[in-house]
Write a protein that holds these residues in place. Structure first.
Motif, mmCIF file in Angstrom:
data_model
loop_
_atom_site.group_PDB
_atom_site.id
_atom_site.type_symbol
_atom_site.label_atom_id
_atom_site.label_comp_id
_atom_site.label_asym_id
_atom_site.label_seq_id
_atom_site.Cartn_x
_atom_site.Cartn_y
_atom_site.Cartn_z
ATOM 1 N N ASP A 87 0.849 -1.222 0.093
ATOM 2 C CA ASP A 87 0.156 0.178 0.163
ATOM 3 C C ASP A 87 1.059 1.171 0.063
ATOM 4 O OD1 ASP A 87 -2.341 -1.663 0.099
ATOM 5 O OD2 ASP A 87 -2.270 -1.544 2.256
ATOM 6 N N ARG A 90 2.381 1.840 -3.739
ATOM 7 C CA ARG A 90 1.446 2.124 -4.644
ATOM 8 C C ARG A 90 1.147 3.674 -4.259
ATOM 9 N NH1 ARG A 90 -1.983 -1.354 -3.432
ATOM 10 N NH2 ARG A 90 -1.558 -2.750 -5.104
ATOM 11 N N GLU A 94 1.864 6.472 -6.992
ATOM 12 C CA GLU A 94 0.695 7.230 -7.438
ATOM 13 C C GLU A 94 1.156 8.728 -7.353
ATOM 14 O OE1 GLU A 94 -2.449 5.918 -5.357
ATOM 15 O OE2 GLU A 94 -2.920 4.355 -6.541
ATOM 16 N N LEU A 193 2.402 -2.784 -10.390
ATOM 17 C CA LEU A 193 1.403 -2.161 -10.652
ATOM 18 C C LEU A 193 0.242 -3.311 -11.168
ATOM 19 C CD1 LEU A 193 2.412 1.263 -12.152
ATOM 20 C CD2 LEU A 193 1.391 0.733 -9.652
ATOM 21 N N GLY A 196 0.796 -6.272 -8.064
ATOM 22 C CA GLY A 196 0.123 -5.788 -6.621
ATOM 23 C C GLY A 196 1.062 -6.467 -5.685
#
Length: 235
Positions: A87, A90, A94, A193, A196
């Motif tokens: 998490d 990611r 982003e 991506l 995951g």
């Protein structure tokens, strides 16, 4: 890996720690623990950015003073005991995508592995290139063979605890097992991506020695790491 490939190093450092409070910035052999990972990453020329993801202002200031980038404070939703490294990675990717910056590879460096050196990081990057892998994950030898391990029920019975074909084997005759040591997770951003996960697709193991693989979770781990680091400093 050629110079056209870009690597983003992410050092996740949450403020909360129940077993060893404030461990990420505890003084370790003369400097805050997180500094060891920041300095190791910054000494690897092929890493484009060394970024610290934290929810704590004190950790952020410590990281900045050591040369780490802290462009934002991690939101509370990603800072609980149940928040995963996936998490955090990611979320960081982003953020950079939102400001128009993308990377080919992401390198996760846990600050609780302060004995992982710049040479180890470069070695993992070199291995990724040689093997043309999607990811490289660091491992070390298991301290004890898992073949001599098992679960126990309430009876505490050792019946069938060790398989018959293993029971009479000498330890030196058992096959060598390896474990993930948590020090280096290097993976292709595109693969991450899509899947995951940090250990994705064609993953290769980068072997590290046990001294460099100390992962600090308890006071005892901290004492061991400090002893090893102080010995290295005075060599």
């Amino acid at each position: 890996m050629n110079n056209e490939k870009t690597i983003l190093a992410i050092i996740p450092a949450r403020g909360g720690s129940k077993r060893l409070p404030g461990k990420n910035i505890l003084p370790l052999a003369g400097k805050p623990m997180i500094n060891w990972s920041i300095e190791a990453a910054k000494n690897v020329p092929s890493i484009a950015r060394v970024m610290v993801s934290t929810d704590c202002e004190t950790i952020a200031n410590t990281a900045k003073a050591a040369g780490g980038e802290v462009p934002f404070l991690r939101p509370a939703s990603l800072s609980s005991d149940t928040s995963s490294s996936v998490d955090v990675v990611r979320h960081t990717l982003e953020y950079f995508k939102g400001i128009g910056e993308c990377f080919d590879y992401v390198l996760l460096l846990q600050p609780t592995s302060p004995l992982r050196s710049a040479a180890d990081i470069q070695g993992a990057i070199d291995l990724l290139n040689v093997k043309n892998a999607d990811s490289v994950i660091s491992v070390c030898e298991c301290e004890h063979s898992p073949l001599w391990s098992n679960t126990l029920d309430d009876s505490l019975s050792l019946e069938n605890f060790i398989p018959k074909n293993v029971k009479n084997m000498r330890s030196q005759d058992l096959p060598q097992y390896y474990r993930l040591n948590g020090a280096i997770y290097l993976t292709k951003v595109e693969q991450f991506l899509q899947e995951g996960v940090l250990m994705s697709g064609n993953s290769i193991a980068y072997k590290m020695d046990s001294h460099s693989s100390v992962d600090i979770d308890t006071k005892l781990d901290f004492i061991i790491a400090e002893t090893i680091l102080r010995d290295k400093i005075h060599e």
